[in-house]
Write a protein that holds these residues in place. Structure first.
Motif, PDB file in Angstrom:
ATOM      1  N   ASN A  63       0.837  -1.201   0.000  1.00 15.66           N
ATOM      2  CA  ASN A  63       0.000   0.000   0.000  1.00 15.66           C
ATOM      3  C   ASN A  63       0.873   1.252   0.000  1.00 15.66           C
ATOM      4  O   ASN A  63       1.218   1.779   1.056  1.00 15.66           O
ATOM      5  N   PRO A  64       1.249   1.763  -1.182  1.00 15.16           N
ATOM      6  CA  PRO A  64       2.139   2.926  -1.247  1.00 15.16           C
ATOM      7  C   PRO A  64       1.439   4.196  -0.801  1.00 15.16           C
ATOM      8  O   PRO A  64       0.228   4.352  -0.982  1.00 15.16           O
ATOM      9  N   GLU A  65       2.212   5.100  -0.239  1.00 13.28           N
ATOM     10  CA  GLU A  65       1.684   6.410   0.133  1.00 13.28           C
ATOM     11  C   GLU A  65       2.512   7.465  -0.594  1.00 13.28           C
ATOM     12  O   GLU A  65       2.935   7.247  -1.717  1.00 13.28           O
ATOM     13  N   GLY A  66       2.739   8.624   0.009  1.00 12.33           N
ATOM     14  CA  GLY A  66       3.528   9.657  -0.651  1.00 12.33           C
ATOM     15  C   GLY A  66       2.917  10.070  -1.966  1.00 12.33           C
ATOM     16  O   GLY A  66       1.769  10.533  -2.030  1.00 12.33           O
ATOM     17  N   VAL A  67       3.664   9.878  -3.058  1.00 12.46           N
ATOM     18  CA  VAL A  67       3.202  10.296  -4.381  1.00 12.46           C
ATOM     19  C   VAL A  67       1.902   9.596  -4.774  1.00 12.46           C
ATOM     20  O   VAL A  67       1.095  10.130  -5.541  1.00 12.46           O
ATOM     21  N   ALA A  68       1.645   8.417  -4.230  1.00  9.27           N
ATOM     22  CA  ALA A  68       0.436   7.666  -4.566  1.00  9.27           C
ATOM     23  C   ALA A  68      -0.829   8.307  -4.018  1.00  9.27           C
ATOM     24  O   ALA A  68      -1.938   7.939  -4.428  1.00  9.27           O
ATOM     25  N   LEU A  69      -0.688   9.266  -3.120  1.00  7.11           N
ATOM     26  CA  LEU A  69      -1.853   9.919  -2.526  1.00  7.11           C
ATOM     27  C   LEU A  69      -2.335  11.121  -3.331  1.00  7.11           C
ATOM     28  O   LEU A  69      -3.366  11.705  -3.013  1.00  7.11           O
ATOM     29  N   GLU A  70      -1.594  11.485  -4.374  1.00  9.30           N
ATOM     30  CA  GLU A  70      -1.959  12.641  -5.191  1.00  9.30           C
ATOM     31  C   GLU A  70      -2.805  12.206  -6.404  1.00  9.30           C
ATOM     32  O   GLU A  70      -2.813  11.039  -6.780  1.00  9.30           O
ATOM     33  N   LEU A  71      -3.524  13.129  -7.011  1.00 14.54           N
ATOM     34  CA  LEU A  71      -4.188  12.990  -8.311  1.00 14.54           C
ATOM     35  C   LEU A  71      -4.922  11.663  -8.517  1.00 14.54           C
ATOM     36  O   LEU A  71      -6.052  11.507  -8.112  1.00 14.54           O
ATOM     37  N   GLU A  72      -4.262  10.686  -9.145  1.00  9.91           N
ATOM     38  CA  GLU A  72      -4.916   9.413  -9.421  1.00  9.91           C
ATOM     39  C   GLU A  72      -5.280   8.676  -8.140  1.00  9.91           C
ATOM     40  O   GLU A  72      -6.192   7.845  -8.148  1.00  9.91           O
ATOM     41  N   GLY A  73      -4.572   8.972  -7.049  1.00 12.64           N
ATOM     42  CA  GLY A  73      -4.870   8.314  -5.785  1.00 12.64           C
ATOM     43  C   GLY A  73      -6.302   8.556  -5.340  1.00 12.64           C
ATOM     44  O   GLY A  73      -7.089   7.605  -5.176  1.00 12.64           O
ATOM     45  N   PRO A  74      -6.725   9.826  -5.142  1.00 12.34           N
ATOM     46  CA  PRO A  74      -8.121  10.094  -4.776  1.00 12.34           C
ATOM     47  C   PRO A  74      -9.115   9.734  -5.890  1.00 12.34           C
ATOM     48  O   PRO A  74     -10.243   9.328  -5.609  1.00 12.34           O
ATOM     49  N   SER A  75      -8.704   9.894  -7.142  1.00 13.66           N
ATOM     50  CA  SER A  75      -9.608   9.618  -8.260  1.00 13.66           C
ATOM     51  C   SER A  75      -9.893   8.131  -8.412  1.00 13.66           C
ATOM     52  O   SER A  75     -10.985   7.746  -8.847  1.00 13.66           O
ATOM     53  N   ARG A  76      -8.921   7.296  -8.045  1.00 18.59           N
ATOM     54  CA  ARG A  76      -9.063   5.845  -8.231  1.00 18.59           C
ATOM     55  C   ARG A  76      -8.620   5.139  -6.954  1.00 18.59           C
ATOM     56  O   ARG A  76      -7.535   4.554  -6.903  1.00 18.59           O
ATOM     57  N   PRO A  77      -9.427   5.175  -5.902  1.00 14.00           N
ATOM     58  CA  PRO A  77      -9.038   4.565  -4.627  1.00 14.00           C
ATOM     59  C   PRO A  77      -8.652   3.091  -4.785  1.00 14.00           C
ATOM     60  O   PRO A  77      -9.354   2.318  -5.442  1.00 14.00           O
TER      61      PRO A  77
END
Length: 279
Positions: A104-118
């Motif tokens: 479960n990556p965080e950091g950069v993974a929480l931006e843009l596509e992160g919220p758009s595609r949980p």
């Protein structure tokens, strides 16, 4: 060329190969995928390509069911390219009953596509970690079209000390500028005619930067204007970020990446363009 459909077969075949370049795909190959394969062939003793529609990176059952598939065609294309092995496992065997572990990556993974595609990047990181463990490649090849995914992969590979070099190649585009994507096959004829507008919006931001513009708000407005004027109003985002952190800044003096996510009918397309290099 060997076609492996089980993990055991893949491991046995891998043991017979030397330095491996790995190209992970979900199949329905296009010229962009094949450009990665050719680069991998030039830099490694053998190339392994995965053809696996990864169910845990999809947010909806409909999106998973509608993802295009063409296994026989893909295998034939890869045989022509001199690939040593194709790994096409069954999802039920790859994620057997009781499977309960995710990366479960965080950091950069929480931006843009992160919220758009949980859950999307957790699915990507998990499947790639499994592939890297099974195949143990020296190098893995990705396209810049999925820029945020590439950043996520570089991060978790570094964090988890996975011994694979991540190589990112420029986005392959059709003659009209549309970024190569398996999802393009789902566009209607009218939607396909609209699709080049994403590239045109990115080029507008690039032209402004080349003319000296550095303000994020101005660049974002310019991209949105191009999209809206062409009738593309379902915009998830049209933004400029730092290409390593994927966070926005008010102004950019270096390291700027423009990104778009736009829906055309039932298809969500993403694209991006580097505007300023990372020092």
């Amino acid at each position: 060329m060997k076609l492996c459909t089980t993990i055991q077969e893949m491991r046995q075949e891998r043991a017979r190969l030397g330095a491996v370049g790995f190209v992970p795909t979900m199949g329905f190959l296009h010229e962009g995928h094949l450009s990665l394969v050719r680069r991998a062939r030039a830099e490694n003793e053998a190339v392994i390509v995965s053809l696996f529609v990864n169910p845990i990176q999809f947010g909806s059952a409909d999106d998973l069911a509608n993802y295009p598939r063409a296994l026989e065609r893909d295998v034939a294309l890869l045989r022509e390219e001199g690939v040593a092995c194709v790994f096409a496992p069954e999802a039920a065997a790859f994620y057997p009953e009781g499977f309960a572990t995710q990366v479960n990556p965080e950091g950069v993974a929480l931006e843009l596509e992160g919220p758009s595609r949980p859950g999307h990047f957790a699915g990507v990181a998990t499947v790639l970690t499994k592939f890297f463990n099974i195949i143990q490649p020296q190098r893995a090849y990705f396209g810049q079209k999925d820029a945020q995914q590439c950043a996520v992969v570089r991060r978790f590979v570094k964090d988890l000390n996975i011994p694979v070099e991540i190589i990112t190649l420029p986005t392959w585009r059709e003659k009209d500028g549309v970024a190569g994507s398996s999802r393009n096959s789902r566009l209607t004829e009218a939607e396909r005619l609209q699709a080049p507008v994403l590239y045109q919006a990115l080029c507008r931001a690039r032209d402004l930067v080349q003319a000296g513009e550095r303000r994020r708000a101005v660049l974002e407005t310019a991209m949105r204007d191009v999209l809206v004027q062409a009738g593309l109003t379902e915009i998830d985002y049209a933004t400029v970020v730092d290409p390593e952190t994927f966070q926005a800044k008010e102004t950019f003096t270096e390291g700027a990446l423009a990104l778009l996510a736009v829906r055309l009918g039932a298809v969500r397309l993403i694209d991006n363009m580097p505007l300023l290099p990372v020092p």
